[in-house]
Design an enzyme around this catalytic site. Structure first.
Site, PDB file in Angstrom:
ATOM      1  N   GLY A 132       6.082   2.837   6.297  1.00 15.45           N
ATOM      2  CA  GLY A 132       5.591   4.125   6.781  1.00 15.45           C
ATOM      3  C   GLY A 132       6.007   5.334   5.973  1.00 15.45           C
ATOM      4  O   GLY A 132       5.821   6.460   6.440  1.00 15.45           O
ATOM      5  N   CYS A 186       3.250  -0.089  -6.892  1.00 16.31           N
ATOM      6  CA  CYS A 186       4.547   0.179  -7.536  1.00 16.31           C
ATOM      7  C   CYS A 186       4.748  -0.870  -8.635  1.00 16.31           C
ATOM      8  O   CYS A 186       5.819  -1.440  -8.771  1.00 16.31           O
ATOM      9  CB  CYS A 186       5.680   0.179  -6.529  1.00 16.31           C
ATOM     10  SG  CYS A 186       5.820  -1.335  -5.598  1.00 16.31           S
TER      11      CYS A 186
HETATM   12  C1  LIG Z   1       3.341  -1.611  -0.966  1.00 16.95           C
HETATM   13  S1  LIG Z   1       3.608  -2.062   0.670  1.00 16.95           S
HETATM   14  C2  LIG Z   1       3.188  -0.578   1.517  1.00 16.95           C
HETATM   15  C3  LIG Z   1       4.260   0.464   1.539  1.00 16.95           C
HETATM   16  C4  LIG Z   1       3.858   1.617   2.443  1.00 16.95           C
HETATM   17  N1  LIG Z   1       2.586   2.165   2.033  1.00 16.95           N
HETATM   18  C5  LIG Z   1       4.906   2.711   2.437  1.00 16.95           C
HETATM   19  O1  LIG Z   1       4.763   3.633   1.637  1.00 16.95           O
HETATM   20  O2  LIG Z   1       5.850   2.664   3.253  1.00 16.95           O
HETATM   21  C6  LIG Z   1       2.195  -3.038   1.009  1.00 16.95           C
HETATM   22  C7  LIG Z   1       2.069  -3.420   2.488  1.00 16.95           C
HETATM   23  O3  LIG Z   1       0.799  -4.066   2.627  1.00 16.95           O
HETATM   24  C8  LIG Z   1       0.915  -5.079   3.614  1.00 16.95           C
HETATM   25  N2  LIG Z   1      -0.232  -5.986   3.381  1.00 16.95           N
HETATM   26  C9  LIG Z   1      -0.342  -7.025   2.527  1.00 16.95           C
HETATM   27  N3  LIG Z   1      -1.574  -7.560   2.578  1.00 16.95           N
HETATM   28  C10 LIG Z   1      -2.284  -6.813   3.471  1.00 16.95           C
HETATM   29  C11 LIG Z   1      -3.613  -6.859   3.960  1.00 16.95           C
HETATM   30  N4  LIG Z   1      -4.478  -7.782   3.536  1.00 16.95           N
HETATM   31  N5  LIG Z   1      -3.994  -5.967   4.900  1.00 16.95           N
HETATM   32  C12 LIG Z   1      -3.129  -5.021   5.353  1.00 16.95           C
HETATM   33  N6  LIG Z   1      -1.835  -4.929   4.912  1.00 16.95           N
HETATM   34  C13 LIG Z   1      -1.423  -5.810   3.993  1.00 16.95           C
HETATM   35  C14 LIG Z   1       2.280  -5.674   3.318  1.00 16.95           C
HETATM   36  O4  LIG Z   1       2.778  -6.361   4.442  1.00 16.95           O
HETATM   37  C15 LIG Z   1       3.087  -4.413   2.981  1.00 16.95           C
HETATM   38  O5  LIG Z   1       3.706  -3.909   4.130  1.00 16.95           O
END
Ligand SMILES: C[S@@+](CC[C@H](N)C(=O)[O-])C[C@H]1O[C@@H](n2cnc3c(N)ncnc32)[C@H](O)[C@@H]1O
Length: 453
Positions: A108, A226
């Site tokens: 988040g 990232c």
């Molecule tokens: C890079 S992290 C996000 C970090 C977040 N945006 C933040 O700034 O705190 C990517 C997230 O995408 C979720 N994720 C992976 N595949 C996904 C999908 N098909 N649909 C939705 N979320 C997904 C992962 O569980 C992870 O929490």
């Protein structure tokens, strides 16, 4: 060659700590006083005017994540380069009545950043696929007082397919191999494989295509990761462009902040290498959906199997009077009332059309419960709106905040009525509880109890 060496050396350097002030609850001048009093030094982050690098002045200063101001939602610990995507998405925009989506949102950091820019206006749909990561997303939204969110738990591809032409702004902070986080954890490079990068790239291509389809005509989105390799970055955006050549407009980020040109790619994307600004690595691309076709008029929303109903005018009048008499709280126009059995909730206005299409795990803010014996205000109301209340508020001291977070009741020498009171510290709501014989009964949710300093 020289750059490559600088890059590898920077990967071995520990990462600078940074935070973003949560302007829904706190402001940067108060933050600077707090930080000075606690032996930290700050340096502005050039692309985010609420972001600061922080350094410890002496090795005795404890973790900033265990401070009272952090627990009360005054700031969010967020890596500096990860503040770029939201800055790119919501540059100088009026966000009133906008529908904004964060498709891959947990834990988040970017949803709370979007939330603080929206200031409670419009609708923020914040989605996460992983069940185990939903809790931290919810607790961060609650801690930071983001009141206009709709939390969903879908595969982002499916969610976007259900919601075509819906969002004004959309963030796809995609799952990736995380090469850019090497300074935090060197293992990401040890575990890296070409196969993984290609697998991720294929997933990212599916996600970006569906995300683009769910943008409104004229809407804008940011794709970010990232990671550093082009398979997961420019290749993904170029794939989208090749699939929709007449609809995709790439918006150059060269003027996002004064030194953006140092990390600008020929396409106008930002590829932040760890050594350039002494941060993690990040990739950011901004895309606009051109206006190409007429969209059909919205059909009337029909809600089936929805457990909430809109209360009638006189019920609303009664509750609003109760909240005004008790807290001098006034609901603003950007929310509307919904009721589920005894519970009273405020949902962001204009979110109703979404409920006919998707299931939300949590929407808006639970304000309280109306029982036969009377009204009980929720902790969420306190966390989200406590600093807007003007009655039945008690200003407390730092030592008392620490006691509340340890789970103790507070006893007061002043005479108070036997009633609910909200405790406030430096204009940040702490908790809500009932006073009886001048003893305030601690009702802080158990999951929040901890030793603060
Ligand atoms: C890079 S992290 C996000 C970090 C977040 N945006 C933040 O700034 O705190 C990517 C997230 O995408 C979720 N994720 C992976 N595949 C996904 C999908 N098909 N649909 C939705 N979320 C997904 C992962 O569980 C992870 O929490």
């Amino acid at each position: 060659m020289k750059n490559l060496k600088i890059f590898f050396l920077s990967c071995l350097k520990p990462l600078r700590k940074s935070i973003r002030v949560n302007t829904l609850k706190y402001n940067t001048s108060e933050f600077k006083i707090f930080i000075k009093n606690n032996s930290f030094e700050t340096e502005n982050i050039p692309w985010c005017n609420t972001g600061f690098f922080i350094n410890k002045n002496n090795k005795d200063s404890k973790a900033i994540g265990l401070t009272d101001i952090h627990a009360l939602g005054g700031f969010y610990i967020q890596e500096a380069s990860s503040m770029l995507p939201v800055e790119a998405l919501l540059e100088n925009n009026n966000l009133k009545n906008k529908i904004i989506g964060d498709l891959t949102a947990s834990p988040g950091s970017k949803s709370t950043q979007i939330g603080s820019k929206m200031k409670g206006e419009g609708v923020l749909l914040t989605n996460e696929l992983s069940s185990s990561r939903l809790k931290s997303l919810y607790s961060n939204l609650e801690r930071c007082g983001v009141t206009n969110s709709l939390l969903t738990h879908y595969d982002a591809e499916l969610l976007c397919n259900i919601l075509p032409d819906t969002f004004d702004y959309l963030l796809l902070d995609a799952p990736c191999t995380g090469e850019g986080t090497v300074r935090k954890d060197y293992k990401v490079l040890e575990n890296w494989s070409k196969t993984d990068a290609i697998r991720m790239s294929n997933l990212q291509k599916k996600l970006i295509v569906s995300a683009f389809k769910s943008l409104k005509q004229g809407g804008e989105m940011v794709y970010s990761t990232c990671t550093l390799g082009k398979e997961e970055n420019s290749d993904v955006v170029n794939f989208l462009k090749s699939k929709f050549p007449n609809e995709v407009d790439i918006i150059s980020l060269e003027n996002l902040f004064p030194e953006a040109k140092r990390v600008l790619t020929k396409e106008g994307f930002l590829q932040v290498w760890p050594h350039v600004f002494d941060t993690e690595g990040f990739f950011v691309a901004k895309i606009k959906k051109k206006i190409n076709y007429e969209t059909s008029d919205k059909k009337k929303t029909i809600l089936k199997n929805f457990s909430f109903i809109n209360p009638n005018f006189s019920e609303i009048e009664n509750i609003e009077k109760l909240l005004f008499d008790k807290w001098q709280f006034k609901k603003t126009d950007n929310f509307e009332w919904w009721v589920r059995k005894k519970e009273w909730w405020l949902f962001p206005k204009n979110s109703k059309f979404l409920f006919s299409k998707i299931k939300s795990d949590r929407t808006g803010v639970k304000i309280g419960e109306l029982h036969k014996k009377g009204w009980r205000t929720s902790y969420e109301f306190c966390s989200s709106f406590g600093n807007k209340c003007e009655k039945n508020i008690i200003e407390i001291k730092k030592e008392e905040v620490l006691k509340v977070y340890k789970g103790s009741n507070l006893s007061f020498t002043e005479n108070y009525l036997d009633s609910e009171y909200i405790l406030i510290y430096k204009n940040l709501p702490v908790s809500i509880g009932k006073m009886k014989n001048n003893i305030w009964k601690n009702n802080l949710p158990r999951v929040l109890l901890r030793d603060l300093w």
